[in-house]
Design a protein around this motif. Structure first.
Motif, PDB file in Angstrom:
ATOM      1  N   GLY A  81       0.539  -1.246  -0.985  1.00  0.00           N
ATOM      2  CA  GLY A  81       1.375  -2.442  -0.874  1.00  0.00           C
ATOM      3  C   GLY A  81       2.852  -2.090  -0.825  1.00  0.00           C
ATOM      4  N   THR A  82       3.271  -1.167  -1.690  1.00  0.00           N
ATOM      5  CA  THR A  82       4.668  -0.724  -1.705  1.00  0.00           C
ATOM      6  C   THR A  82       5.023  -0.053  -0.381  1.00  0.00           C
ATOM      7  OG1 THR A  82       4.570  -0.418  -4.100  1.00  0.00           O
ATOM      8  CG2 THR A  82       6.366   0.699  -2.922  1.00  0.00           C
ATOM      9  N   GLU A  83       4.110   0.751   0.144  1.00  0.00           N
ATOM     10  CA  GLU A  83       4.347   1.422   1.422  1.00  0.00           C
ATOM     11  C   GLU A  83       4.579   0.401   2.532  1.00  0.00           C
ATOM     12  OE1 GLU A  83       2.441   5.036   4.107  1.00  0.00           O
ATOM     13  OE2 GLU A  83       1.188   4.041   2.610  1.00  0.00           O
ATOM     14  N   LEU A  84       3.757  -0.642   2.568  1.00  0.00           N
ATOM     15  CA  LEU A  84       3.914  -1.690   3.571  1.00  0.00           C
ATOM     16  C   LEU A  84       5.257  -2.404   3.414  1.00  0.00           C
ATOM     17  CD1 LEU A  84       2.540  -3.354   5.882  1.00  0.00           C
ATOM     18  CD2 LEU A  84       1.715  -4.899   4.086  1.00  0.00           C
ATOM     19  N   LEU A  85       5.639  -2.694   2.184  1.00  0.00           N
ATOM     20  CA  LEU A  85       6.921  -3.349   1.905  1.00  0.00           C
ATOM     21  C   LEU A  85       8.081  -2.502   2.421  1.00  0.00           C
ATOM     22  CD1 LEU A  85       8.613  -5.567   0.412  1.00  0.00           C
ATOM     23  CD2 LEU A  85       8.458  -4.123  -1.632  1.00  0.00           C
TER      24      LEU A  85
END
Length: 360
Positions: free
Chosen positions: A208-212
Motif C-alpha cells: 500500500g505504501t509503495e502504491l502511495l
C-alpha cells in the motif's frame, strides 16, 4: 474506568504483586496500576497513548531526529510510587525480580520483549505474560519454553496468564540484534530503511505504501506531515526526492520513532519527530499530509483512529491543503473524507488498495 480483559484477569490475581520488584511492559490500559499505588513499580511503555494516559501531563513529545542514536531514548515520568518510561527498549540487567508482558500482536515483537525481560530479571527471575486467547497466548507459551519451565497461572475473560521461571542468566538487551536495515526502491529512488519487530511493515516495503509513493502528487510544497510514520518510509522518500520540503513525522510507537530516526540518519536526512496519540496534540500547521494510517487496535479492525484522524487532519492543514492517503479498498474512507474535505479523488486503485487525495 473500564479495565481491559487482560487487566481484569490480573485484578483477579492481585496477590501475585504483593512480593518482588515488578516491571510492566506495555500495559493495555492506564487503570489496572491504580490498584498497585502502594507498591514501587516500573512501567515500560512502547506506546504513547497509554503512557500519556498514565502520567496525565504529557500530551506529546517532540525530538530532533539527530538526537536519537542507536542507544535509543527515554521519556521518564514519576507518578506516586510508579516510574513510567516511554522508550523503544531498555537495556537493564537483573533490575527486577518479575516482569509482566502484555502480549503484543506480532510474534517477533513478543520474542524481542521476552529477550528484554529475561535480561531484566536474570537467572531465577520470573517473566509473566497476559494476553487474549484469540491473540495468540497459546503459541506464546511455546516461545516462553526456551527460557525455562512455564506454568499457566489463571484463565478468565477470554485471556490467560502464564509464568516462566528463567533458568539461565542473560546479558543486557542489545537493540542491534533486532534491527534490520533494508534497501527499498520506488520510481528510480533507492533508500535505506531501519525496522524492528513491532513496527509496521517490518523488513519489507508495504504494498500500500509503495502504491502511495508511486502515485504521489508532484505539486507538494512547504511543510509536510507523515502521520503514523512507522519506520519513516514515506518521509525519507519524499525528502530524498524533493529536498526543498520540510517534513514532520508522528507516531504513537516509540519503536517507530526510533526506527524513523535511524532511517533518516542513514539517508543523511533530519526532521522533527513527534510521539503522540493521533493528531489532536499536533499544533503545527502543514500544507500537506501523506499517510498510510492504521486501522487496527490490537487484533480488531477499528475505524475510530482514522475517523478521529480525518477530522483532526482538517485542523492541521493550512488553507488549500491536501491529504494523500492509502487504505485497504474495503474500508469506507471516501465517505469519511467527504465529510471534512471539499474534494476527494481516488488517484489509484488495485485489487487490495485505494489511494485518495482530499483537498480543503
Amino acid at each position: 474506568m473500564i479495565l481491559s480483559p487482560q487487566s481484569q484477569l490480573l485484578e483477579r490475581n492481585i496477590a501475585l504483586f504483593d512480593e518482588g520488584q515488578w516491571a510492566f511492559i506495555n500495559p493495555s490500559d492506564a487503570y489496572f496500576l491504580d490498584g498497585l499505588k502502594s507498591q514501587e513499580v516500573t512501567v515500560i511503555h512502547q506506546y504513547f497513548d497509554i503512557f500519556s494516559e498514565c502520567v496525565r501531563v504529557v500530551p506529546s513529545v517532540s525530538f530532533d531526529s539527530r538526537d536519537i542514536t542507536r542507544t535509543g531514548f527515554e521519556v521518564t515520568q514519576k507518578v506516586g510510587n510508579h516510574t513510567h518510561i516511554f522508550t523503544p527498549f531498555v537495556a537493564l540487567e537483573k533490575s527486577h525480580t518479575d516482569v509482566m508482558i502484555f502480549l503484543p500482536k506480532a510474534k517477533t515483537h513478543f520474542q524481542m520483549l521476552l529477550r528484554m525481560a529475561a535480561s531484566m530479571v536474570g537467572q531465577d527471575g520470573r517473566i509473566h505474560v497476559v494476553g487474549e486467547n484469540k491473540g495468540g497466548i497459546k503459541s506464546a507459551a511455546k516461545l516462553m519454553d526456551q527460557y525455562g519451565p512455564t506454568q499457566k497461572v489463571d484463565s478468565a475473560r477470554h485471556c490467560s496468564l502464564i509464568t516462566v521461571l528463567v533458568e539461565e542468566p542473560h546479558l543486557a538487551f542489545e537493540p542491534d540484534a533486532w534491527l534490520d536495515m533494508n534497501t527499498y526502491h520506488v520510481e528510480g529512488t533507492a533508500w535505506q530503511v531501519a525496522s524492528m519487530p513491532g513496527v509496521f511493515s517490518y523488513k519489507e516495503l508495504d504494498a500500500g505504501t509503495e502504491l502511495l509513493l508511486e502515485k504521489l502528487s508532484t505539486s507538494l510544497s512547504g511543510e509536510i506531515l507523515d502521520f503514523a510514520c512507522g519506520a519513516g518510509v514515506i518521509a525519507s522518500y519524499i525528502m530524498l526526492k524533493y529536498p526543498h520540503l520540510k517534513l514532520h513525522l508522528t507516531d504513537v510507537s516509540a519503536l517507530a520513532v526510533y526506527c524513523s530516526a535511524l532511517t533518516l540518519a542513514d539517508n543523511g536526512l533530519s526532521a522533527t519527530l513527534y510521539a503522540a496519540d493521533g493528531l489532536h496534540s499536533f499544533t503545527q500547521k502543514v500544507q500537506h499530509i501523506v499517510t498510510n494510517p492504521p486501522f487496527h487496535t490490537g487484533i480488531k479492525t477499528d475505524y475510530t483512529i482514522t475517523k478521529r484522524f480525518i477530522s483532526d487532519a482538517k485542523a492541521s492543514l493550512s488553507r488549500g491543503g491536501t491529504m494523500q492517503m492509502v487504505a485497504n479498498r474495503f474500508l469506507p474512507y471516501p465517505g469519511l473524507l467527504a465529510e471534512h474535505f471539499q474534494t476527494v479523488y481516488t488517484t489509484a486503485q488495485t485489487s487490495q488498495f485505494s489511494v485518495y487525495q482530499a483537498a480543503l
